[in-house]
Write a protein that holds these residues in place. Sequence first.
Motif: not given
Length: 118
Positions: A61-63, A67-72
């Motif tokens: 899952l990718e959130y 301005g940031r890298e996505p939370l995976i």
Amino acid sequence: MTEAVTEQESDAMVEEPEQAPPAGPSLHQPRRWLIAAGEAVVIVLLVVFAVWCWNRGVVRLEYPFEGREPLISTRYHGNWLGTAVGAATLAVVLALDAVRQVLLAVRTRPQKAADSDM
């Protein structure tokens, strides 16, 4: 009082010939090649099924964030992973039996050659 054994009684006691053991299927049979080939097909199908189940059991899952890298994150589904492990285990057991079948088929000797060794 005891009586002596007469000839009539001794004739009645006839020795029975020894019976040969029943002729059952022997271990070494050429048709084992067919069994090993069938098991090889089932092994391939089980491995493909195990890989498919494993891929369904792991979900990434990718959130996205501004301005940031996505939370995976990764989510594991135990029912799919368990099925994959079970299918792989069954494939290994069948592979061992296929090797056994091939070894027994290779060691097959013609009946004349087997009888001459005795």
